[in-house]
Design a protein around this motif. Sequence first.
Motif, mmCIF file in Angstrom:
data_model
loop_
_atom_site.group_PDB
_atom_site.id
_atom_site.type_symbol
_atom_site.label_atom_id
_atom_site.label_comp_id
_atom_site.label_asym_id
_atom_site.label_seq_id
_atom_site.Cartn_x
_atom_site.Cartn_y
_atom_site.Cartn_z
ATOM 1 N N ILE A 46 0.848 -1.093 0.409
ATOM 2 C CA ILE A 46 0.101 0.185 -0.081
ATOM 3 C C ILE A 46 1.251 1.549 -0.266
ATOM 4 O O ILE A 46 1.102 2.063 -0.596
ATOM 5 C CB ILE A 46 -1.161 -0.231 1.303
ATOM 6 N N PHE A 47 1.113 1.444 0.941
ATOM 7 C CA PHE A 47 1.961 2.309 0.968
ATOM 8 C C PHE A 47 3.219 2.932 0.740
ATOM 9 O O PHE A 47 3.681 3.957 -0.090
ATOM 10 C CB PHE A 47 3.316 3.106 2.262
ATOM 11 N N SER A 48 3.883 1.557 -0.118
ATOM 12 C CA SER A 48 5.869 1.917 -0.816
ATOM 13 C C SER A 48 5.193 2.339 -2.296
ATOM 14 O O SER A 48 5.387 3.520 -2.802
ATOM 15 C CB SER A 48 6.593 0.443 -0.904
ATOM 16 N N PRO A 49 3.682 1.581 -2.895
ATOM 17 C CA PRO A 49 3.625 2.033 -4.002
ATOM 18 C C PRO A 49 3.877 3.362 -4.096
ATOM 19 O O PRO A 49 3.074 4.358 -5.061
ATOM 20 C CB PRO A 49 2.419 1.267 -4.695
ATOM 21 N N MET A 50 2.398 4.100 -2.759
ATOM 22 C CA MET A 50 1.597 4.909 -3.036
ATOM 23 C C MET A 50 3.506 5.812 -3.109
ATOM 24 O O MET A 50 3.607 7.787 -3.903
ATOM 25 C CB MET A 50 1.209 5.466 -1.961
#
Length: 566
Positions: free
Chosen positions: A456-460
């Motif tokens: 979730i957060f890394s791709p963001m």
Amino acid sequence: MPHADRAPDARAVSPIIEKWGVFILAVISAGMLLVALNNIDLWAPDEPRYAQVAREMAQGEEYILLRVNGEKYADKPPLYFWLVILCSKITGGINEVSVRMPSALAGVGVVLLTFALGKKLFGARAGFLAGLVLLSNVYFIIISRSAHMDLPLTLIVMLMIYAFYHAWERGACLWWTWPLFFFLGALGVMMKGPVGFLLPVMACLLFSLLRRDWRAWHWSAALGAVVFAAILSAWLLLLWQRGGDEHLRETLLGQNIGRVAGEASHDRPVAYFLGVFPGIFMPWSPLFVLALAAAFSRGWGKEKAAAAILLPAVWFAVVFVFFTAIPSKRTLYMLPLFPAAALLVGRLLDSLISGGASRRAEAFSKWLMALPLGIVALLSMIGLLVLAWFQFRGDEQTMVFIETVKRNYGAVIIFSVTLCMLGTTGASAALRKRWPGAVTAMILMGLTLGFATVFIFSPMGNNQKSARVFSEKLNETVGESEVAWYGDLREGVIYYSGRRFRVLAEAEDVAEYFSGKSARARYCAMREKYYPRIKKACREKDIDISEPIVRERVGGKTLILLKRQW
């Protein structure tokens, strides 16, 4: 015959763990560490550099002399890049998956070997819990899914220590044990330099010294030393033939011994790791301190001098003290001690679940588990309120935040609710000393945090960390024209643009480059902070250059592209 002071596991253990523990850990490890390795681009500084080294190695079919942008690269030994090329045969080329796969596979191997060693030392359940401790550590998950040499190094160190302890436990040494030990040591050197051999050797020597037992040290160690010397001599001879004296000296002294002597980069204060390790080993670092105390303090454990306790403790101490003593320090350097710490924590958790822990250990464990679980629950509730507040405010500043997370808004909500529930129920279980429930909540909390970080957060944040967007815009703007680079080279741009850059070291070199006549426009890329310096140098030579025609943020640095057209 096994040593008498090895602590046998007399407690009842679920037959599921005994029979299927390694399979369960393998499935969880594969799901967390191997799935969708290409969900984000290669992030600076290490990943795109390693990808480019492997690409140029494969393109030039030169497997000894490493290169980046056509220039000799002496920072690292070649083994990791060989593994990348091997993986590329499966993935169809040098890409995000093949570059990260050696580290990810090593992460799976470290988890499974932690279970195997924990089972040998403390019993199946303790080994199983130790493996889950690693898998529920966010830092371990992130590094396993990144292109770094430290987890393959950790696996090699573990294999060497496992081979040594197996021989020590038998009270005798098979003739092939030490040749295998030294063969692995040679691989460790070719993975990340002399540290790959020194760490396990120092740990094994200190263990034998403290135990006053040298039976595992066998005459076949001499044969192993021959194997070690033969492998490294062959590599260094080939390196000398292809790179010459200077390159060999730079490889051996500049990047390996130089790091120990403080001549390389990453200098940090002596106490750097005292502050770093507790943070990267969360949520288990408070329990690790208790696990050490429970293992060696009188009345907190029954195996004060047992080899089973001593081995991971010595292993941890050697790695920690060694990297604390040298000036060059990076957070990654702590990874080889993670399995040792996980083994001690796994033993503590096992004693809590089985009822074998002392009252004092239970009293401390109650709060050391309830506090992080409660804090996570509280932060999750605050996060839900903040998300709702941002959603209803709607002003321009807060809408920037909403735009960032809206693609994963539902996933963020589910993640926050899950953490809130796990934190609340886990803290309640810990305060009531319901250890199976508390331990399960801690493990699930770590797995949830790791899953959310990875998917979730890394791709963001990918567009801010990746050089892909800047590289694509550069290629679209430049076409077939030559591009120079001023300042510290960004390997991510080399990798994603697929081109070589003419490197310019001084501002005057850039002005000279722009002053040359050419049928095509001339371009130069650099960090934005250098732009005033280049503009001044060009103005002094009456050269007009454009304002930046491409500007992108990459890994905390703003990159720009300048142009001169005749």
